[in-house]
Design an enzyme around this catalytic site. Structure first.
Site, mmCIF file in Angstrom:
data_model
loop_
_atom_site.group_PDB
_atom_site.id
_atom_site.type_symbol
_atom_site.label_atom_id
_atom_site.label_comp_id
_atom_site.label_asym_id
_atom_site.label_seq_id
_atom_site.Cartn_x
_atom_site.Cartn_y
_atom_site.Cartn_z
ATOM 1 C CD GLU A 116 14.606 -2.832 3.175
ATOM 2 O OE1 GLU A 116 14.599 -1.798 3.325
ATOM 3 O OE2 GLU A 116 14.324 -3.282 2.565
ATOM 4 C CG ASP A 117 12.549 2.014 3.726
ATOM 5 O OD1 ASP A 117 13.592 1.169 3.840
ATOM 6 O OD2 ASP A 117 11.952 2.448 3.189
ATOM 7 C CG PHE A 145 0.694 3.332 4.591
ATOM 8 C CD1 PHE A 145 0.826 2.224 3.843
ATOM 9 C CD2 PHE A 145 1.081 4.437 4.360
ATOM 10 C CE1 PHE A 145 1.429 2.325 2.834
ATOM 11 C CE2 PHE A 145 1.829 4.767 3.028
ATOM 12 C CZ PHE A 145 1.612 3.389 2.617
ATOM 13 C CG ASP A 173 5.209 -4.119 6.237
ATOM 14 O OD1 ASP A 173 4.460 -4.950 6.673
ATOM 15 O OD2 ASP A 173 4.586 -3.664 4.822
HETATM 16 C C1 PRP Z 1 9.661 -0.764 1.211
HETATM 17 C C2 PRP Z 1 11.105 -0.751 1.799
HETATM 18 C C3 PRP Z 1 11.557 -2.371 2.054
HETATM 19 C C4 PRP Z 1 10.451 -3.093 1.514
HETATM 20 C C5 PRP Z 1 10.149 -3.722 3.235
HETATM 21 O O1 PRP Z 1 10.231 -0.608 -0.125
HETATM 22 O O2 PRP Z 1 12.068 0.227 1.550
HETATM 23 O O3 PRP Z 1 12.458 -2.456 1.040
HETATM 24 O O4 PRP Z 1 9.073 -2.199 1.106
HETATM 25 O O5 PRP Z 1 8.555 -4.593 3.057
HETATM 26 P P1 PRP Z 1 8.457 -5.989 2.554
HETATM 27 O O6 PRP Z 1 9.310 -6.131 4.395
HETATM 28 O O7 PRP Z 1 6.721 -6.112 2.763
HETATM 29 O O8 PRP Z 1 9.036 -6.499 1.470
HETATM 30 P P2 PRP Z 1 9.278 -0.448 -1.374
HETATM 31 O O9 PRP Z 1 9.009 -2.082 -2.602
HETATM 32 O O10 PRP Z 1 8.066 0.016 -0.800
HETATM 33 O O11 PRP Z 1 10.431 -0.017 -2.511
HETATM 34 P P3 PRP Z 1 11.082 1.678 -1.647
HETATM 35 O O12 PRP Z 1 12.094 1.334 -1.519
HETATM 36 O O13 PRP Z 1 11.868 2.368 -3.815
HETATM 37 O O14 PRP Z 1 10.087 2.567 -1.095
#
Ligand code: PRP
Length: 171
Positions: free
Chosen positions: A96-97, A148, A100
């Site tokens: 995961e990147d 952010f 949150d």
């Molecule tokens: C982002 C990120 C994680 C997730 C984390 O994905 O890559 O998968 O949010 O957030 P959380 O812990 O609050 O669930 P996003 O849904 O923004 O899609 P993306 O990877 O395409 O940017």
């Protein structure tokens, strides 16, 4: 254009990835390892991480989204591309990147239990704790950071993913 403030340079990111990759390579030596990148955000981190590993491994992707173009999670995780490799008996490392609220990771952990992997662990470049809602375990963590964040795969409305460094975005 919102103001951006540098928080992690690409040099710091790469140094940390080298450290994480050394640990992962040692921990998974002689194990059947599959990296599963969570699209879209993890594509750059996974590309650098896998090239720093010194052990054989497979790579696959899952695509989920809960944010859309918004800065706040919808709370609902939507699967739009499933894993294609057979994970039975494999050691899976979810990449995961950012973690949150933890909603995505908690959902993925439940989803992956149906795949009968030998083990499932998590590697996340960024652990952001200020909005955590679901208790989740991160086995390999790059940095603890709040705010952010954009760059190095992280987006705001699909912009900024290409930036080599990570920035906080000021509204
Ligand atoms: C982002 C990120 C994680 C997730 C984390 O994905 O890559 O998968 O949010 O957030 P959380 O812990 O609050 O669930 P996003 O849904 O923004 O899609 P993306 O990877 O395409 O940017």
């Amino acid at each position: 254009m919102p103001e951006q403030q540098l928080v992690l340079s690409s040099d710091r990111i790469q140094t940390r990835i080298t450290e994480l990759a050394a640990r992962i390579s040692a921990d998974y030596r002689d194990k059947d390892l599959v990296l599963v990148g969570v699209l879209n955000g993890a594509f750059i981190f996974l590309a650098d991480l896998c090239r720093s590993l010194s052990i054989p491994h497979q790579v696959d992707f899952i695509r989920v989204a809960s944010y859309g173009d918004s800065a706040t999670t919808s709370g609902t995780v939507r699967l739009s591309k499933d894993i294609e490799l057979d994970l039975t008996g494999k050691h899976v490392l979810l990449v995961e990147d950012i973690v949150d609220t933890g909603t995505t990771l908690a959902w993925l952990s439940r989803q992956l239990s149906a795949h009968r992997a030998a083990s499932v662990r998590v590697c996340a470049l960024i652990n952001k704790t200020e909005r955590r809602e679901c208790a989740v375990e991160i086995d390999y963590r790059g940095f603890n950071l709040d705010g952010f964040l954009v760059g190095y795969g992280l987006d705001y409305a699909e912009q900024y993913r290409h930036l080599p460094d990570i920035y906080t975005l000021q509204p």
